[in-house]
Motif scaffolding. Structure first.
Motif, short mmCIF file in Angstrom:
data_model
loop_
_atom_site.label_atom_id
_atom_site.label_comp_id
_atom_site.label_asym_id
_atom_site.label_seq_id
_atom_site.Cartn_x
_atom_site.Cartn_y
_atom_site.Cartn_z
N ASP A 153 -3.51 3.28 8.98
CA ASP A 153 -3.03 2.54 10.30
C ASP A 153 -2.12 3.88 10.27
O ASP A 153 -0.77 3.32 9.52
CB ASP A 153 -2.75 1.58 10.49
CG ASP A 153 -3.92 0.29 9.94
OD1 ASP A 153 -4.83 0.52 10.54
OD2 ASP A 153 -3.34 -0.87 10.16
N VAL A 154 -2.05 4.53 11.07
CA VAL A 154 -0.89 5.37 11.47
C VAL A 154 -0.67 4.68 13.09
O VAL A 154 -1.19 4.99 13.98
CB VAL A 154 -1.72 6.34 11.47
CG1 VAL A 154 -0.26 7.52 12.07
CG2 VAL A 154 -1.19 6.92 10.28
N ASN A 155 0.28 4.55 13.84
CA ASN A 155 1.58 3.90 14.88
C ASN A 155 0.25 3.27 15.67
O ASN A 155 0.57 3.23 17.05
CB ASN A 155 1.46 5.77 15.33
CG ASN A 155 3.04 6.29 14.51
OD1 ASN A 155 3.52 5.68 13.67
ND2 ASN A 155 3.23 7.53 15.25
N SER A 156 -0.21 2.54 15.15
CA SER A 156 -1.38 1.45 16.06
C SER A 156 -1.85 0.76 15.01
O SER A 156 -2.56 0.94 13.33
CB SER A 156 -2.82 2.79 16.33
OG SER A 156 -3.27 1.69 16.74
N ALA A 157 -2.41 -0.41 15.70
CA ALA A 157 -3.13 -1.46 14.69
C ALA A 157 -5.06 -1.11 14.65
O ALA A 157 -5.42 -1.35 13.80
CB ALA A 157 -2.81 -2.47 15.51
N SER A 158 -5.08 0.23 15.27
CA SER A 158 -6.81 0.46 15.15
C SER A 158 -6.61 1.71 13.97
O SER A 158 -5.89 2.23 14.44
CB SER A 158 -7.41 0.61 16.79
OG SER A 158 -6.86 0.06 17.77
N SER A 159 -6.86 0.94 13.10
CA SER A 159 -7.45 2.04 11.95
C SER A 159 -8.23 3.26 12.39
O SER A 159 -9.04 3.40 13.15
CB SER A 159 -7.77 1.23 10.97
OG SER A 159 -7.74 0.14 10.68
N PHE A 160 -7.72 4.39 11.70
CA PHE A 160 -8.39 5.58 10.87
C PHE A 160 -9.35 5.62 10.41
O PHE A 160 -10.34 6.38 10.54
CB PHE A 160 -7.42 6.30 11.79
CG PHE A 160 -6.56 6.76 10.79
CD1 PHE A 160 -7.51 7.84 9.32
CD2 PHE A 160 -5.16 6.42 10.89
CE1 PHE A 160 -6.34 7.87 8.02
CE2 PHE A 160 -4.68 6.57 9.32
CZ PHE A 160 -4.78 7.03 8.22
N ALA A 161 -9.63 4.65 9.70
CA ALA A 161 -10.52 4.53 8.53
C ALA A 161 -10.19 3.44 7.73
O ALA A 161 -9.09 2.88 7.79
CB ALA A 161 -9.91 6.08 7.25
N SER A 162 -11.06 3.29 7.37
CA SER A 162 -12.18 1.89 6.49
C SER A 162 -13.26 2.56 5.91
O SER A 162 -13.74 2.62 5.74
CB SER A 162 -11.83 0.80 7.81
OG SER A 162 -12.87 1.08 8.43
N VAL A 163 -12.69 0.62 4.55
CA VAL A 163 -13.93 0.49 3.77
C VAL A 163 -13.85 -1.43 3.51
O VAL A 163 -13.19 -1.23 3.61
CB VAL A 163 -13.34 1.14 3.03
CG1 VAL A 163 -12.40 0.68 1.86
CG2 VAL A 163 -14.76 1.30 2.09
N ASP A 164 -15.49 -1.06 3.46
CA ASP A 164 -15.99 -2.71 3.36
C ASP A 164 -15.40 -3.26 2.04
O ASP A 164 -16.03 -2.72 1.10
CB ASP A 164 -17.52 -3.15 3.35
CG ASP A 164 -17.39 -4.50 3.05
OD1 ASP A 164 -16.86 -4.91 2.86
OD2 ASP A 164 -19.19 -4.54 2.53
N ALA A 165 -14.67 -3.94 1.19
CA ALA A 165 -13.99 -3.75 0.43
C ALA A 165 -15.27 -4.89 -0.60
O ALA A 165 -14.82 -4.66 -1.62
CB ALA A 165 -12.81 -4.47 -0.01
N LEU A 166 -15.16 -5.30 0.23
CA LEU A 166 -16.91 -6.54 -0.94
C LEU A 166 -17.93 -5.71 -1.04
O LEU A 166 -17.94 -6.04 -2.42
CB LEU A 166 -17.70 -7.98 0.15
CG LEU A 166 -17.88 -8.73 -0.65
CD1 LEU A 166 -16.97 -8.67 -1.13
CD2 LEU A 166 -18.06 -9.68 0.31
N SER A 167 -18.23 -4.77 -1.18
CA SER A 167 -19.35 -3.99 -0.58
C SER A 167 -18.30 -2.71 -2.48
O SER A 167 -19.59 -2.57 -3.14
CB SER A 167 -19.80 -2.99 -0.35
OG SER A 167 -18.19 -1.47 -0.06
#
Length: 678
Positions: A153-167
């Protein structure tokens, strides 16, 4: 060391070494962390949220390092790189949904209205921040992909990059101890995150994303963690934390030392059911631990005093022996404290920006060299070997060079190996980076270049190469024949000191062994001794010949073979025959040298390239002549001719000699390796 000097020596050591140790003893968490909201210290961990009586009772907690840290490099006006490692666990209530999650946070302020996970709520006046979130709830309005993901996150709670940790095999809500590594490299504008259940960092990051944080972060920022429960109930615990910022020279900046800014260990707790006396119990534990710490320090000081007495006696008895060992030269035995680090391919690619051609600084027959940057190693030279699909790690010049460098070589005039990688189809060696590049590039710059090596620099370079070869030939536990001594393989540091490198063709022998196997001659034409070209048998004297060519090259400024085909060895011999040796001096020096010293260097070069290998000196002897510790060599008035007698099972003393002046580059590949020079 007289024993009477022990008291003042001890007090010197105490105030220089022990007193800083006392002042830097690991402090208790409350001394260097500030907690906000529901966060508290418990069971040697930071618990960011509290277990509420009802699932809908929100709990938010934060922990920040007590001081803001500088993230702007004032010299380059760019954001510093940083690296953090921490261990955490998330303990969920069996009767309630999971909480919002945990985030590693870098924020310009510690006071702000909060959103999910306690992250700052964006507004025109809100603080800027960067966060790595470990999200344990699914909120579609924020773009969450599921309830078990890692995001940026940068200056927002909406993420600009994410990944499923369980996978990737990581269950954030498992209650297990999880170790995370977060790294930002300003040089490549990239954030990378690793996760593991163990303390060993995986070779591949779970998340990597390009971003320029210099446009997002302010000069000074606060570093810490935040978590919240929202509509659920979980305990978020931080067990261990290490954080370091680095400037572009890999030095720690305005930040905690590379040790832990918070250090504690995994507790024996579920995270629930603490009574109202928990904080008082913690204070009592701190007092007891402080008492134990002071007692331990006292015992340590007494031990050091006793050790100094022993060292005093030992040094007095060993003084003569140490002096003798120094006179015998450096040891060439394996030193475990300097074993190079094995690096992952992802680290290598990150260091070189994916082997970007803009990073290419050198290219040879078997490898390419890139300038790279490692977070904890600074600038490095990354040597990437060419590799065929049917080759493995043991059948490549990589193996020869790696085995030679790791097993034997520690000398100030040798390029030092820092790390290595053998992964997939990639074979890589990582060396120290020498800013002035190769001697070849510096020596043979454009004729009109303003950068010209001075005479003193040239003398120092030649003596440095001589020291390296003397070490290889005579001082190592095993004798090493380099087989590729040339200006391209001589690197120059910031002060133009020479360091010999590239051991891809090196041969290692026992000093007592007289057996030399004949092989196809390897090396670079112009530097190869005539007997080696004919016989394919490398010896110390073949290295001496190559060294002689380097000496002539440095003195004259000429290439070993000029574009018009002129060979520097023949050129200098011709001047010697006409009694005009001084005319070989590099004209770019403009006469700024001592004529006798120049003639001495040229004579040493000619002696080392003598066609008769028996007439060549050892490199140690050549260095003594250059340093005026031995008389000038006696050379014949004209260049001697090469005399060769082939070796065969039927050879006799009457076998005729082959007499020639030189070998051409066209002839060399077809010469038999079964021959001997006389």
């Amino acid at each position: 060391m007289p024993c009477s000097s022990l008291p003042p020596l001890f007090f010197f050591i105490f105030f220089v070494f022990l007193l800083p140790l006392v002042l830097s003893l690991p402090s208790f968490p409350s001394d260097n962390l500030t907690l906000y909201g529901d966060a508290f210290f418990s069971h040697k961990a930071i618990t960011l949220t509290t277990h509420q009586p009802t699932c809908s009772s929100s709990s938010i907690g934060r922990a920040f390092f007590i001081y803001p840290l500088r993230f702007l490099d004032p010299q380059t006006n760019s954001t510093a790189s940083f690296s953090s490692r921490f261990s955490f666990s998330i303990l969920s209530s069996p009767s309630c949904p999971s909480g919002d999650g945990l985030a590693f946070l870098i924020a310009s302020s510690t006071h702000f209205p909060a959103l999910s996970m306690g992250l700052p709520q964006p507004s025109p006046s809100s603080s800027s921040f960067f966060a790595v979130e470990f999200d344990t709830t699914f909120d579609p309005s924020l773009g969450d992909i599921n309830d078990n993901h890692v995001a940026l996150d940068v200056n927002s709670a909406s993420s600009f990059a994410s990944v499923d940790a369980l996978s990737r095999g990581i269950d954030l809500k498992s209650g297990k101890l999880i170790t995370a590594w977060v790294e930002y490299r300003h040089a490549i504008k990239m954030v990378r995150v690793w996760l593991a259940y163990s303390s060993t960092r995986p070779p591949t990051p779970i998340l990597a994303s390009k971003i320029d944080l210099s446009e997002r972060l302010e000069d000074f920022m606060h570093v810490g963690f935040t978590a919240s429960n929202g509509e659920g109930s979980s305990d978020y615990l931080i067990h261990h934390w290490q954080f370091t910022t680095l400037d572009h020279d890999s030095r720690s900046m305005d930040v905690v030392d590379e040790g832990d800014c918070f250090l504690c260990y995994e507790g024996d707790s579920t995270g629930f059911g603490y009574d109202s006396n928990s904080r008082e119990n913690e204070r009592r534990k701190k007092i007891a631990e402080m008492a134990l710490g002071l007692a331990g320090l006292t015992a340590f000081v007494v031990s050091v005093m006793a050790a100094m007495v022993v060292v005093c006696v030992f040094l007095t008895r060993r003084k003569g022996g140490v002096k003798k060992n120094r006179e015998q030269g450096q040891s060439c035995r394996f030193q475990t404290s300097k074993v190079p680090t094995r690096l992952s391919l992802s680290e290598i690619k990150s260091a070189t920006m994916g082997f970007n051609r803009d990073r290419l600084v050198g290219e040879g027959a078997s490898a390419k060299v890139y300038k790279g940057y490692l977070p904890f190693g600074g600038d490095v030279a990354v040597k990437r070997f060419e590799r065929e699909n049917d080759l493995d790690c043991l059948h490549n010049p990589f193996a020869t060079e790696f085995a030679t460098m790791v097993g034997y070589l520690r000398h100030k005039n040798l390029v030092q190996l820092k790390g290595w990688c053998c992964e997939g189809n990639e074979l890589v060696l990582v060396y120290e980076f020498l800013p002035n590049g190769s001697l070849n590039k510096v020596l043979h710059r454009n004729f009109n270049s303003s950068i010209v090596l001075s005479w003193r620099q040239r003398e120092n370079i030649v003596l440095g190469v001589a020291a390296a070869l003397t070490y290889l030939h005579e001082e190592c536990e095993r004798q090493i024949i380099h087989r590729d001594v040339k200006t391209c393989n001589i690197m120059l540091d910031a002060d133009f000191n020479a360091k010999l490198g590239d051991f891809g063709l090196a041969e290692v022998y026992e000093h007592s062994s007289s057996t030399r196997e004949a092989t196809i001659p390897a090396g670079t034409m112009g530097y190869l001794a005539p007997e080696y070209v004919y016989s394919g048998v490398p010896t110390v004297k073949t290295d001496v010949y190559s060294f002689g060519v380097v000496v002539l090259e440095v003195a004259s400024g000429r290439k070993p073979v000029e574009d018009d085909g002129t060979v520097v060895v023949d050129y200098v011999w011709s001047l010697w025959e006409r009694r005009k040796l001084i005319e070989a001096a590099d004209p770019r020096l403009m006469g700024k040298f001592d004529a006798l010293d120049m003639e001495r260097m040229l004579l040493v070069g000619l002696l080392c390239v003598h066609p008769d290998d028996h007439k060549r000196p050892r490199v140690r002897e050549a260095a003594r002549i250059l340093k005026k510790e031995a008389p000038l060599p006696l050379l014949p008035p004209t260049k001697p001719r090469v005399r060769i007698r082939p070796i065969s099972p039927h050879a006799t003393p009457e076998t005729p000699y082959v007499v020639t002046d030189s070998f051409t580059t066209d002839e060399a590949p077809y010469l038999t390796p079964r021959s001997q020079f006389y």
